[in-house]
Design an enzyme around this catalytic site. Sequence first.
Site, PDB file in Angstrom:
ATOM      1  N   ILE A 180      30.441  -0.852   8.430  1.00  0.00           N
ATOM      2  CA  ILE A 180      29.041  -1.013   8.048  1.00  0.00           C
ATOM      3  C   ILE A 180      28.848  -2.305   7.264  1.00  0.00           C
ATOM      4  CG2 ILE A 180      27.147  -0.017   6.705  1.00  0.00           C
ATOM      5  CD1 ILE A 180      28.448   2.753   7.306  1.00  0.00           C
ATOM      6  N   ASP A 199      36.306  -5.606  -1.705  1.00  0.00           N
ATOM      7  CA  ASP A 199      36.990  -4.538  -0.986  1.00  0.00           C
ATOM      8  C   ASP A 199      38.485  -4.803  -1.093  1.00  0.00           C
ATOM      9  OD1 ASP A 199      38.169  -2.783   0.861  1.00  0.00           O
ATOM     10  OD2 ASP A 199      36.366  -2.740   2.090  1.00  0.00           O
ATOM     11  N   ARG A 260      27.601   6.833  -0.502  1.00  0.00           N
ATOM     12  CA  ARG A 260      27.834   8.172  -1.031  1.00  0.00           C
ATOM     13  C   ARG A 260      27.351   8.219  -2.474  1.00  0.00           C
ATOM     14  NH1 ARG A 260      28.032   9.812   3.340  1.00  0.00           N
ATOM     15  NH2 ARG A 260      29.557  11.200   4.339  1.00  0.00           N
ATOM     16  N   ASP A 284      19.624   6.413  -0.712  1.00  0.00           N
ATOM     17  CA  ASP A 284      19.605   7.347   0.416  1.00  0.00           C
ATOM     18  C   ASP A 284      20.581   8.498   0.175  1.00  0.00           C
ATOM     19  OD1 ASP A 284      18.747   8.088   3.103  1.00  0.00           O
ATOM     20  OD2 ASP A 284      20.773   7.536   3.753  1.00  0.00           O
ATOM     21  N   GLU A 289      22.660  16.788  -3.611  1.00  0.00           N
ATOM     22  CA  GLU A 289      21.775  16.675  -2.457  1.00  0.00           C
ATOM     23  C   GLU A 289      21.293  18.053  -2.012  1.00  0.00           C
ATOM     24  OE1 GLU A 289      23.388  14.259   0.685  1.00  0.00           O
ATOM     25  OE2 GLU A 289      23.578  12.506  -0.600  1.00  0.00           O
ATOM     26  N   HIS A 308      19.043  10.921   2.857  1.00  0.00           N
ATOM     27  CA  HIS A 308      20.339  10.734   3.523  1.00  0.00           C
ATOM     28  C   HIS A 308      20.134  10.484   5.027  1.00  0.00           C
ATOM     29  CE1 HIS A 308      24.865  11.749   2.932  1.00  0.00           C
ATOM     30  NE2 HIS A 308      24.721  10.882   3.913  1.00  0.00           N
TER      31      HIS A 308
END
Length: 351
Positions: A180, A199, A260, A284, A289, A308
């Site tokens: 992504i 990363d 997340r 999102d 949740e 989400h």
Amino acid sequence: MRVLAAGDHFVRPDLIDAALCDALSPDLSADLEVRELTLPWPHEPFGPVGGVEEASGTEEHLIEMLEGAEICVTQMAPLTAKVFAASPDLRMVAVSRGGPVNVDLSAAARHGVAVSFAPGRNAPAAAEFAIAMMLAAMRRVPSSDQALRNGIWQGYLYAYDAAGTELAGATVGLVGYGAIGRIVARVLRAFGAHVLIHDPYTDPEAARADGVEPVELDTLLRRCAVVSLHARLTAETRHLIDADRLALLPEGAVLVNTARGGLLDYTPLPDLLRTGRLGALALDVYDIEPPPTDWPLHATPNVITTPHLAGASRQTAHRAASITAAEVARYLRGEKLAHPAVPEPVQDPRA
């Protein structure tokens, strides 16, 4: 050979069945008996089931449907230790999502069940959504839309101090540079943004070849006007962006989380937004949740929230079914899986 297509209302059983037909040669497909199961997600929220996460349906119903099945293709079915113990014929599970969080991998290994997953299945959808969230937050699209619906013409947003900012020329940071993140970076560079990435699992030279700048996380947070989270949630990354790291962001920065909820510590966010230290927040995903009705960020300015939805495209559903069907085809041909989650060798089930 019996296959259970344990779909839901997104990756539907008929999509799985059609993908299997496309992936398998006529001789292999002729040997298959496909049984379909529709799990209740997303009409009913997923959650923990029998020790696995983000699952839909019950262990008992799944055990019933798996009777005699050697292969299970699913997105959300709870493949727990109990299910594996009660399904002695099961030899292969293909999970149509980016990580097999709904599978007890230790139990699968103990029972000799091969498990595959579908990395990158929602990468285009999630990347596009992240860009949309950035633009919406930077240009105040949802709040000005709502104001106009309420009869308020916010012409004052043309004032310099109230005006939005552009991606062109901005320094944007991506925390996580997987499937992504790489798409997001490519789109941002097309807008004319300078992209920093953090990363620890990415080769810095490969990242530089992509035209992005790899840096340490604290450096990224200090330098970026926009930060978007794309890391996987692990014990190492839980609350990776906590109060101390949020304090590193430049005044008025925009923060986007479509990855997340657990990556972010939500507690300090309302105060940061009210004081303007954080310019806007686009979410999102959440620590709970769905978030409760009295959640503080519901009443906080400059917050965009969606339920989400980043990966929710029809193309994602088709890709998910196709990736898992291809894994089933490899398994049936006695080949190595492309995306194994359990590293045991897979034997030809017809041998």
